[in-house]
Design an enzyme around this catalytic site. Structure first.
Site, mmCIF file in Angstrom:
data_model
loop_
_atom_site.group_PDB
_atom_site.id
_atom_site.type_symbol
_atom_site.label_atom_id
_atom_site.label_comp_id
_atom_site.label_asym_id
_atom_site.label_seq_id
_atom_site.Cartn_x
_atom_site.Cartn_y
_atom_site.Cartn_z
ATOM 1 N N CYS A 269 0.804 -1.196 0.000
ATOM 2 C CA CYS A 269 0.000 0.000 0.000
ATOM 3 C C CYS A 269 0.858 1.277 0.000
ATOM 4 O O CYS A 269 0.833 2.003 -0.962
ATOM 5 C CB CYS A 269 -0.917 0.003 1.181
ATOM 6 S SG CYS A 269 -2.616 -0.046 0.652
ATOM 7 N N ARG B 145 -5.182 4.680 3.038
ATOM 8 C CA ARG B 145 -5.239 3.709 1.952
ATOM 9 C C ARG B 145 -5.668 2.327 2.436
ATOM 10 O O ARG B 145 -6.021 1.476 1.641
ATOM 11 C CB ARG B 145 -3.855 3.584 1.282
ATOM 12 C CG ARG B 145 -3.461 4.790 0.459
ATOM 13 C CD ARG B 145 -2.033 4.650 -0.023
ATOM 14 N NE ARG B 145 -1.684 5.700 -0.969
ATOM 15 C CZ ARG B 145 -1.732 5.574 -2.286
ATOM 16 N NH1 ARG B 145 -2.133 4.449 -2.814
ATOM 17 N NH2 ARG B 145 -1.392 6.565 -3.076
ATOM 18 N N TRP C 135 -0.795 -4.026 2.519
ATOM 19 C CA TRP C 135 -2.108 -4.648 2.378
ATOM 20 C C TRP C 135 -1.869 -5.982 1.701
ATOM 21 O O TRP C 135 -1.362 -6.041 0.595
ATOM 22 C CB TRP C 135 -3.036 -3.770 1.540
ATOM 23 C CG TRP C 135 -4.446 -4.266 1.494
ATOM 24 C CD1 TRP C 135 -5.028 -4.976 0.503
ATOM 25 C CD2 TRP C 135 -5.465 -4.071 2.481
ATOM 26 N NE1 TRP C 135 -6.333 -5.249 0.804
ATOM 27 C CE2 TRP C 135 -6.625 -4.703 2.008
ATOM 28 C CE3 TRP C 135 -5.486 -3.433 3.724
ATOM 29 C CZ2 TRP C 135 -7.818 -4.712 2.730
ATOM 30 C CZ3 TRP C 135 -6.669 -3.443 4.434
ATOM 31 C CH2 TRP C 135 -7.832 -4.066 3.940
ATOM 32 N N ASN D 201 5.504 -2.283 -3.457
ATOM 33 C CA ASN D 201 4.086 -2.310 -3.807
ATOM 34 C C ASN D 201 3.937 -3.014 -5.144
ATOM 35 O O ASN D 201 4.787 -2.861 -6.020
ATOM 36 C CB ASN D 201 3.506 -0.901 -3.930
ATOM 37 C CG ASN D 201 3.300 -0.240 -2.586
ATOM 38 O OD1 ASN D 201 3.369 -0.881 -1.548
ATOM 39 N ND2 ASN D 201 3.036 1.054 -2.602
ATOM 40 N N GLY D 202 2.835 -3.726 -5.332
ATOM 41 C CA GLY D 202 2.596 -4.391 -6.600
ATOM 42 C C GLY D 202 2.682 -5.895 -6.459
ATOM 43 O O GLY D 202 2.658 -6.452 -5.364
ATOM 44 N N GLU E 106 -24.975 3.831 -6.303
ATOM 45 C CA GLU E 106 -23.952 4.507 -5.503
ATOM 46 C C GLU E 106 -24.412 4.677 -4.059
ATOM 47 O O GLU E 106 -23.612 4.511 -3.120
ATOM 48 C CB GLU E 106 -23.618 5.862 -6.131
ATOM 49 C CG GLU E 106 -22.598 6.692 -5.366
ATOM 50 C CD GLU E 106 -21.222 6.063 -5.289
ATOM 51 O OE1 GLU E 106 -20.401 6.554 -4.487
ATOM 52 O OE2 GLU E 106 -20.956 5.074 -6.014
ATOM 53 N N LYS F 16 -22.418 3.133 -0.793
ATOM 54 C CA LYS F 16 -21.953 3.925 0.343
ATOM 55 C C LYS F 16 -22.456 3.339 1.666
ATOM 56 O O LYS F 16 -21.722 3.248 2.639
ATOM 57 C CB LYS F 16 -22.427 5.384 0.213
ATOM 58 C CG LYS F 16 -21.689 6.170 -0.834
ATOM 59 C CD LYS F 16 -20.230 6.384 -0.455
ATOM 60 C CE LYS F 16 -19.379 6.640 -1.675
ATOM 61 N NZ LYS F 16 -19.060 5.431 -2.445
ATOM 62 N N GLU G 242 -20.577 0.090 2.406
ATOM 63 C CA GLU G 242 -19.149 0.298 2.641
ATOM 64 C C GLU G 242 -18.850 0.705 4.078
ATOM 65 O O GLU G 242 -17.900 0.206 4.682
ATOM 66 C CB GLU G 242 -18.614 1.397 1.712
ATOM 67 C CG GLU G 242 -18.230 0.953 0.327
ATOM 68 C CD GLU G 242 -17.636 2.101 -0.477
ATOM 69 O OE1 GLU G 242 -16.559 1.907 -1.062
ATOM 70 O OE2 GLU G 242 -18.249 3.183 -0.526
ATOM 71 N N HIS H 54 -40.006 -8.136 -10.520
ATOM 72 C CA HIS H 54 -39.287 -9.267 -11.108
ATOM 73 C C HIS H 54 -38.372 -9.959 -10.103
ATOM 74 O O HIS H 54 -37.431 -10.649 -10.504
ATOM 75 C CB HIS H 54 -38.488 -8.802 -12.326
ATOM 76 C CG HIS H 54 -39.342 -8.281 -13.437
ATOM 77 N ND1 HIS H 54 -40.091 -9.106 -14.235
ATOM 78 C CD2 HIS H 54 -39.597 -7.019 -13.842
ATOM 79 C CE1 HIS H 54 -40.765 -8.375 -15.115
ATOM 80 N NE2 HIS H 54 -40.488 -7.095 -14.889
ATOM 81 N N LYS I 51 -8.105 2.433 -0.107
ATOM 82 C CA LYS I 51 -8.494 3.606 -0.891
ATOM 83 C C LYS I 51 -8.082 3.465 -2.351
ATOM 84 O O LYS I 51 -8.860 3.723 -3.250
ATOM 85 C CB LYS I 51 -7.850 4.861 -0.282
ATOM 86 C CG LYS I 51 -8.202 6.157 -1.024
ATOM 87 C CD LYS I 51 -9.686 6.426 -0.977
ATOM 88 C CE LYS I 51 -10.037 7.748 -1.627
ATOM 89 N NZ LYS I 51 -11.496 7.957 -1.688
#
Length: 610
Positions: free
Chosen positions: A2, A27, A74, A99-100, A483, A487, A490, A506, A605
């Protein structure tokens, strides 16, 4: 992934590293660590959990130093344990943060184990440490060894390394994961995000993919993968350091919700004339390219994907152009067809979202007429690698749950819709002038909508014991419902779903009872009558309705129905206004439930790996 921070300076850099990690906590991460050189010996401190635990480890054992690296992790390889936390070392010869993802780490691990290297972690990062150490044996000097090791890595990475062999230096490399050099006076720095270093410098060099380098206190040396020197310009960071402070707000998320009038106004700076949109802000090629565009593919993730869904309605209705919107993580794994003169649009708040970047790189080989980045970060990879750029200028967003990122993206996408409609001859001057006026009024309309907070705060109390919620919308407000549901789930951890209101019968109607709040967005548009009929279906089954209603709309009130009238929901920009009360609802429900609003569990993030 991260966060990465590195420094070399005549002063003690340990507090700088710690402060940098704290500034990157937004993050999301599961462990933290640092490696510093003390009397030319590596000192390693690592901890699982918050940065505060690392601080305690540093204070308990001391770690004053003039050069070092630090990291918040992370997990991508291995569980969150101290052994898997960064930095990783090789025989106390060097330390690495990364990172990665190194895609050929299994192959390299097998080769290194055959050479006698022992692994203490489950990570791909430890492979880098041992690989550099292995190359030192063959190359002689550390710089050559570092070059040779990096050339053998496949995948995405941002790397920083320190070694007792060069005790005043930090080595670094970047490929597909963000990394910047911070320029100081008799001191220099590296970081994955400029925000980590704003306490010590506001001048940064944005590295390109394939760049490697070495910094010491006086010199910044950059070179390509073959070892040839390269030069990159330094730029002053435009955002105020105070963005890292909550000010008088309890959480960054609430602060950022209230920053939306200013953020939207900043997004439109330089894009509006007195009666026209200024398409030159897209880039020098825009005026030549826009008239020839015949189709658009929008690729994004999460909240940015929802912004793209709203834009599809606008672009097709106003600019008269077919639009396809797709989740970035799915896009490359089918065989997408780009019709003639199709524009690729990548949307990302950070400009470093791995899936969106991968989609952009795929698209550049797939026959699109041009690429456009919609992004908040001008120096990001997405912006640098796209032909056109549409910047939101929203300022740094710390809260993991995007708020001002979404509304500024919508403002920019509506602006782009008008620009494209004019270029294709779909609107006349009067219509364009009216759209410009609507955009100019947006910041004030958002301010008026924010005044509903006290009413929404009261409403949130009815959600304390709820475990599920259903959001409904029609037309451009269906993505707004998506959205809103995102929210709520989350940050409050309430399970929430969103549907087009016409889909109730339906399937979703089976879920409706007195314990399932149903939240709708009701603008004064041509679908209002149909929406009212859908909501009657909810009332007939004892559902509890919460309606965010345009001020001009007369909506039934009574037992089990709560209506909150929202100003400004009476034109094409209604989706942007309607989003504000849904953000406030999610925030105040989460506040009452006592969740970690700015850093919700399991989320990060900036998602810089696939």
């Amino acid at each position: 992934m991260c966060g990465i921070v590195g420094a070399t300076s005549p002063r003690n850099i340990t507090p700088i590293l710690i402060e940098g990690l704290k500034r990157l906590e937004y993050r999301g991460y599961d462990s933290a660590g640092l490696a510093v050189l003390v009397d030319d010996q590596l000192e390693l401190r690592r901890a699982v959990g918050k940065v505060e635990k690392l601080v305690a480890a540093v204070e308990a054992n001391g770690a004053d130093s003039h050069s070092g690296i630090a990291h918040t992790r992370w997990a991508t390889h291995g569980r969150p344990t101290e052994e898997n936390a960064h930095p990783h070392v090789s025989n106390r010869q060097l330390a690495v943060v990364h990172n990665g993802i190194i895609e050929n780490h299994d192959e390299l691990r097998a080769l290194l184990q055959a050479e006698g290297f022992e692994f203490a972690s489950e990570t791909d990062t430890e492979v880098i440490a041992h690989l550099i150490a292995h190359e030192v044996t063959g190359a002689g000097d550390f710089r050559s060894a570092f070059l040779r090791a990096v050339s053998r890595l496949e995948g995405a990475y941002a790397i920083a390394v320190v070694t007792p062999e060069d005790p005043e230096a930090v080595y670094f490399a970047r490929m597909g994961s963000p990394l910047v050099v911070g320029v100081g006076l008799e001191e220099n720095f590296v970081a994955s995000d400029p925000l980590a270093l704003l306490q010590v410098t506001d001048r940064f060099i944005h590295l390109e993919d394939g760049d490697l380098g070495r910094i010491d206190r006086d010199i910044i040396a950059l070179f390509d993968r073959s070892g040839e020197p390269v030069e990159r310009p330094s730029e002053r960071y435009a955002h105020d350091d105070q963005v890292a402070s909550k000010g008088d707000y309890r959480h960054f998320m609430l602060k950022e919700i209230h920053e939306q009038p200013e953020a939207v106004a900043n997004t439109l700076v330089g894009k509006l004339g007195s009666r026209h949109v200024l398409t030159e802000s897209l880039g020098p090629e825009a005026n030549a390219i826009l008239p020839d565009i015949e189709a658009i593919h929008i690729i994004a993730c999460g909240t940015s994907y929802h912004a793209g869904l709203v834009a599809r309605y606008w672009l097709e209705a106003i600019a008269g152009i077919p639009v396809n919107v797709e989740v970035a993580s799915e896009y490359r794994y089918r065989k997408p067809v780009a019709p003639r003169n199709t524009l690729f649009v990548g949307i990302s708040q950070s400009g470093e979202t791995a899936d969106t970047l991968a989609a952009l790189r795929f698209a550049k080989q797939a026959g699109y007429c041009q690429t456009l980045a919609l992004c908040n970060m001008p120096g990001s990879t997405l912006v640098r690698e796209s032909g056109l750029r549409l910047l939101t200028n929203a300022g740094v967003e710390i809260g993991v749950a995007s708020t001002k990122a979404f509304t500024t993206q919508l403002a920019a996408l509506y602006w782009f819709t008008i620009a494209l409609a004019r270029a294709r001859g779909q609107i006349d001057e009067e219509t364009e002038a009216a759209a410009v006026a609507e955009l100019r009024e947006l910041p004030e309309q958002i301010r008026q909508t924010l005044s509903l907070e006290s009413a929404i705060q009261q409403l949130s109390e009815t959600f304390i014991d709820k475990h599920h919620a259903l959001f409904l919308g029609r037309g451009t407000h269906y993505p707004v419902a998506l959205e809103g549901a995102l929210k709520l789930k989350e940050i409050s951890y309430i399970h929430a779903e969103a549907y087009p209101a016409g889909e109730l019968k339906h399937g979703p109607l089976a879920l409706v009872d007195e314990d399932m709040p149903v939240i709708s967005v009701a603008p004064g548009d041509n679908l209002l009558g149909k929406l009212k009929s859908n909501l009657e279906e909810v009332r007939a089954r004892g559902g509890q309705l919460v309606n965010f209603v345009a001020s001009s709309v007369d909506m039934h009130e009574g037992t089990g129905v709560t209506n909150i009238h929202v100003p400004g929901m009476d034109n094409a920009l209604s989706p942007l206004i309607a989003t504000i009360p849904l953000q406030l609802l999610a925030y105040h429900v989460a506040l009452l439930k006592g969740t970690d609003i700015d850093k919700p569990r399991n989320l990060a993030k900036s998602v810089t790996v696939e």
